[in-house]
Scaffold this active site. Sequence first.
Site, PDB file in Angstrom:
ATOM      1  N   TYR A 109      53.860  66.760  35.621  1.00  0.00           N
ATOM      2  CA  TYR A 109      53.303  66.575  37.454  1.00  0.00           C
ATOM      3  C   TYR A 109      51.559  67.376  37.648  1.00  0.00           C
ATOM      4  O   TYR A 109      51.846  68.417  37.248  1.00  0.00           O
ATOM      5  CB  TYR A 109      54.279  65.994  37.233  1.00  0.00           C
ATOM      6  CG  TYR A 109      54.129  65.970  39.191  1.00  0.00           C
ATOM      7  CD1 TYR A 109      54.391  64.768  39.622  1.00  0.00           C
ATOM      8  CD2 TYR A 109      53.883  67.105  40.544  1.00  0.00           C
ATOM      9  CE1 TYR A 109      53.720  64.087  41.205  1.00  0.00           C
ATOM     10  CE2 TYR A 109      53.472  66.798  41.467  1.00  0.00           C
ATOM     11  CZ  TYR A 109      53.520  65.464  41.710  1.00  0.00           C
ATOM     12  OH  TYR A 109      53.076  64.716  43.177  1.00  0.00           O
ATOM     13  N   GLU A 197      47.139  62.642  43.185  1.00  0.00           N
ATOM     14  CA  GLU A 197      49.036  62.536  41.880  1.00  0.00           C
ATOM     15  C   GLU A 197      48.276  61.860  40.604  1.00  0.00           C
ATOM     16  O   GLU A 197      48.102  60.645  40.300  1.00  0.00           O
ATOM     17  CB  GLU A 197      49.681  62.185  42.663  1.00  0.00           C
ATOM     18  CG  GLU A 197      50.960  61.925  41.836  1.00  0.00           C
ATOM     19  CD  GLU A 197      52.429  62.271  42.583  1.00  0.00           C
ATOM     20  OE1 GLU A 197      52.989  61.770  42.893  1.00  0.00           O
ATOM     21  OE2 GLU A 197      52.778  60.016  42.439  1.00  0.00           O
TER      22      GLU A 197
END
Length: 386
Positions: A109, A197
């Site tokens: 992530y 993101e």
Amino acid sequence: MNIHEYQAKQLFRLNGVPVPDGYLASTPVEAEFAMRRLGTEVGVVKAQVHAGGRGKAGGVKLAKTPAEARKIAEQMLGMTLVTHQTGPEGKKVHKVYVEAGSKIVKEYYLALVLDRETASVSIMFSTEGGMDIEEVAAKTPDKIVVVKVDPTVGLQGFQTRRICFGLNLPAAEHKELSSIIKNLYKMFLKYDYAMLEINPLVVTADGKMFALDGKMNFDDNALYRQKDIEVMRDFEEEDERDIEASKYGLSYIGLDGNIGCLVNGAGLAMATMDIIKFYGGRPANFLDVGGGASQETVTNAFRILFADANVKGIFVNIFGGIMKCDIIANGVVAAAKELGLRVPMVVRLEGTNVDKGKEILRTSGLNLYAANDMADGAKKIVEMAK
């Protein structure tokens, strides 16, 4: 402003962030041809909506043949996809993205977020890719590393090394991850992001890194200098009320309550919503007309409130500084007469020209209710809306 995954990946490609090959499709036939063009053994058909959690909701499926890609697209296009981020009403799928499959061995992530409190860019990295970062933070915070970058200094080498070494990544991954982080940071400043993101950032069997998904949110206040980004806006993904409000420069967010709020100033708007909740009501919106709104702006703000069928009462809460109370009062009266006042309205005025404003309301001949203060106004409108 949000954009779709396929648009995010266009920006990634332009700025040196590796992504798998893929093509956009708006019909099943286009999806079939997209799979043929990819020429891979496995493809992935992804519903394009502004929401996370698509995979769990059936919005991401594997296809092994062009015919299968077409069949999946037939099922997805036109469907209403309901995820934890869309709410029960869901979002209709108008496009799908057909992407080459990847042999994934690891999922990470990676995100960059504007931190207004410290006036910095926070870079978050976790070895737990593919999961909600909130869940990772709650259960395994040791698997997240965060560095804050001062924009006046810029991203430094020791900060990328801290990310790589902080979670004991294999040395073979350091160079490519550092390169991706540097390119993302440049993008963040270049395009005025609020949030950028990648979840997941994957490592494939041949050791390469790819952004397998991309979520981007841009600062609305900077769109005037980001014309190439602004044209990516998909109005079908937005609330009609939000779109209408943006035409008049109003700060508006639709909610699911029944009391419409018209306020000047973001802090006062939040306090107004809080006090409505405190007295047992439910705000239908956040609506800030700003400090220098004109009578026309106020009228347009009421037009948006009146168009919401859920609104059963309206609370006007104004503290007049730059925005004078008599201007607001004239706007309230003009809007009520032009649009027709069909629900109770409570008005609380305080500040510059407050006596003039109250006199305008008192002599308007309209069924308006004055409030002595904010608490009094909230109590009254909550009761009336019931």
